[in-house]
Scaffold this active site. Structure first.
Site, PDB file in Angstrom:
ATOM      1  N   GLU A  52      28.005  20.110  14.978  1.00 52.42           N
ATOM      2  CA  GLU A  52      28.580  20.500  16.269  1.00 52.42           C
ATOM      3  C   GLU A  52      29.916  21.220  16.086  1.00 52.42           C
ATOM      4  O   GLU A  52      30.196  22.227  16.741  1.00 52.42           O
ATOM      5  CB  GLU A  52      28.805  19.265  17.157  1.00 52.42           C
ATOM      6  CG  GLU A  52      27.547  18.455  17.428  1.00 52.42           C
ATOM      7  CD  GLU A  52      27.383  17.289  16.494  1.00 52.42           C
ATOM      8  OE1 GLU A  52      27.111  16.181  16.987  1.00 52.42           O
ATOM      9  OE2 GLU A  52      27.533  17.482  15.261  1.00 52.42           O
ATOM     10  N   CYS A  75      28.353  12.072  17.577  1.00 46.17           N
ATOM     11  CA  CYS A  75      29.009  10.808  17.239  1.00 46.17           C
ATOM     12  C   CYS A  75      30.219  10.586  18.139  1.00 46.17           C
ATOM     13  O   CYS A  75      30.888  11.524  18.554  1.00 46.17           O
ATOM     14  CB  CYS A  75      29.414  10.780  15.769  1.00 46.17           C
ATOM     15  SG  CYS A  75      30.608  12.042  15.291  1.00 46.17           S
ATOM     16  N   SER A 167      -4.149   4.683 -18.693  1.00 44.21           N
ATOM     17  CA  SER A 167      -3.953   5.548 -17.523  1.00 44.21           C
ATOM     18  C   SER A 167      -3.340   6.901 -17.854  1.00 44.21           C
ATOM     19  O   SER A 167      -3.156   7.720 -16.949  1.00 44.21           O
ATOM     20  CB  SER A 167      -3.045   4.836 -16.504  1.00 44.21           C
ATOM     21  OG  SER A 167      -1.775   4.585 -17.061  1.00 44.21           O
ATOM     22  N   TRP A 169      -3.605  10.508 -19.494  1.00 47.47           N
ATOM     23  CA  TRP A 169      -3.092  10.858 -18.159  1.00 47.47           C
ATOM     24  C   TRP A 169      -4.249  11.102 -17.223  1.00 47.47           C
ATOM     25  O   TRP A 169      -5.183  11.829 -17.584  1.00 47.47           O
ATOM     26  CB  TRP A 169      -2.204  12.102 -18.201  1.00 47.47           C
ATOM     27  CG  TRP A 169      -0.983  11.908 -19.043  1.00 47.47           C
ATOM     28  CD1 TRP A 169      -0.783  12.343 -20.325  1.00 47.47           C
ATOM     29  CD2 TRP A 169       0.226  11.231 -18.653  1.00 47.47           C
ATOM     30  NE1 TRP A 169       0.467  11.991 -20.771  1.00 47.47           N
ATOM     31  CE2 TRP A 169       1.104  11.311 -19.752  1.00 47.47           C
ATOM     32  CE3 TRP A 169       0.639  10.573 -17.509  1.00 47.47           C
ATOM     33  CZ2 TRP A 169       2.376  10.748 -19.732  1.00 47.47           C
ATOM     34  CZ3 TRP A 169       1.900  10.033 -17.482  1.00 47.47           C
ATOM     35  CH2 TRP A 169       2.756  10.126 -18.571  1.00 47.47           C
ATOM     36  N   THR A 195       3.609  -2.566 -14.744  1.00 47.28           N
ATOM     37  CA  THR A 195       3.821  -1.162 -15.096  1.00 47.28           C
ATOM     38  C   THR A 195       4.931  -1.024 -16.120  1.00 47.28           C
ATOM     39  O   THR A 195       4.851  -0.212 -17.056  1.00 47.28           O
ATOM     40  CB  THR A 195       4.161  -0.349 -13.831  1.00 47.28           C
ATOM     41  OG1 THR A 195       3.051  -0.406 -12.929  1.00 47.28           O
ATOM     42  CG2 THR A 195       4.449   1.102 -14.171  1.00 47.28           C
ATOM     43  N   GLY A 287       1.701  -0.443  -9.992  1.00 46.25           N
ATOM     44  CA  GLY A 287       0.265  -0.549 -10.174  1.00 46.25           C
ATOM     45  C   GLY A 287      -0.423  -1.072  -8.929  1.00 46.25           C
ATOM     46  O   GLY A 287       0.172  -1.187  -7.852  1.00 46.25           O
TER      47      GLY A 287
END
Length: 358
Positions: A52, A75, A167, A169, A195, A287
């Site tokens: 503003e 504000c 996992s 990739w 993980t 996970g």
């Protein structure tokens, strides 16, 4: 309507501040005098002039009798800068139109303050669009917790890993690089103890520009896992924190390695603790068990899946949702505002999570 036209301009300006204003919101402002835009502004960062005030400074004397369009309620209290409401009043603006109501109790009430002094105030124009720009800010102040984005690489049949926990990739290199863009947008990166043990993730931003401080590394679990010197989590490159529900003998090893350890009574207290630390948007990278815990607690707000064109199969393979799940299809959470993008042969699917009424 003219109000919506000018508010859309203000929203476009606000987007310039995305990722630069934390812990402040992103805000844009447009001043219109006699049907012509007289000034524009957007918040550029903490301690800098609010949108503003930027717009008022550019408009100058043309503020008198003008209308201000701003994406967040002005504000009404002094923070790092003086209250915008006072600047609006002094500038001679006679009408204010805003989109989102300010949820910060220390700063809210600007619309009422202005109306009490004879300024015409119109609220909640394009509120949904404005709220979307500031979801972490709004969640922190309205709900007292961060905005949670869950990210995962999955096979076509929804698996995160094989039955032997392999996992790397599932997703391709393009997808993995894009995931760092997500990391750069967040204030904390969260995994579970499984993980941490199996993947030894670095949890750093490596393939995307980073604004401000790096995301906090976070692990949540019932206990602190046994410490290993080779953990990337504790290499000191970025701050790291363990949230644990129970004490055990491994905590001191993590603390000696420079990792913060916080005792909590569950996921919700952890999220509240993160909010106090201004970690308002977190990326859930855990996970199937951690994803299940967040989904079943209705705490996952958005989901980003990198779906690879492979099939893993097997009832013992790790699924995205390893928990109880739902009893009926009409009880299932659903993604809305879905976006799709191809990264090579991978498909990214991103959407907000909506939970059915209970």
């Amino acid at each position: 309507m003219n109000d919506e036209i000018y508010m859309r301009q203000a929203l476009a300006l606000a987007a310039n501040g995305a990722g630069r204003t934390h812990p402040n919101p992103t805000v844009g402002a447009v001043i219109v005098s006699e049907g012509v835009v007289a000034g524009e502004g957007w918040h550029r960062g903490p301690g800098r002039p609010h949108a503003e005030i930027e717009a008022i400074n550019k408009a100058g004397d043309r503020c008198k009798g003008a209308t201000l369009y701003v994406t967040l309620e002005p504000c009404a209290a002094t923070g790092r800068t003086p209250p915008c409401t006072l600047g609006i009043l002094k500038a001679g603006i006679t009408r204010v139109v805003y989109a989102s109501s300010d949820p910060n109790p220390k700063m809210s009430g600007g619309g009422i303050w202005l109306a009490d002094r004879g300024i015409s105030v119109t609220a909640n124009i394009l509120e949904t669009e404005a709220d979307a720009l500031n979801r972490p800010f709004l969640y922190a102040h309205r709900l007292g917790r961060p905005y949670v984005i869950a990210k995962a690489a999955v096979s076509l049949d929804g698996k995160l890993a094989t039955r032997r926990m392999h996992s790397q990739w599932i997703s391709n290199e393009i997808s993995r690089k894009h995931s760092h863009v997500l990391r750069a947008e967040c204030h904390a990166l969260l995994v579970g103890s499984g993980t941490l043990n199996m993947d030894n993730p670095s949890l750093t931003v490596r393939h995307a520009p980073l604004e401000g401080r790096p995301p906090l590394r976070v692990m949540f679990g019932s206990h602190a896992p046994a410490f290993r010197p080779d953990y990337n989590f504790a290499d000191g490159e970025v701050p790291a924190r363990l949230y644990v529900c129970h004490d055990n003998r491994h905590i001191s090893d993590w603390q000696h390695a420079g990792v913060d350890v916080v005792r909590v009574d569950g996921i919700v207290p952890m999220l509240r603790h993160l909010v106090v630390d201004h970690r308002w948007q977190i990326l859930l990278e855990g996970g199937g068990g951690l994803h299940a815990a967040f989904l079943e607690a209705r705490l996952t707000d958005e989901m980003v899946l990198y779906q690879a064109p492979i099939l893993i199969g097997g009832s013992d393979a790790v699924g995205l949702w390893q928990g109880t799940g739902v009893n009926r299809v009409d009880e299932a959470p659903r993604l809305v505002d879905v976006r799709r993008q191809m990264f090579g042969e991978d498909q990214m699917i991103r959407g907000r999570v909506v939970y059915p009424e209970v």
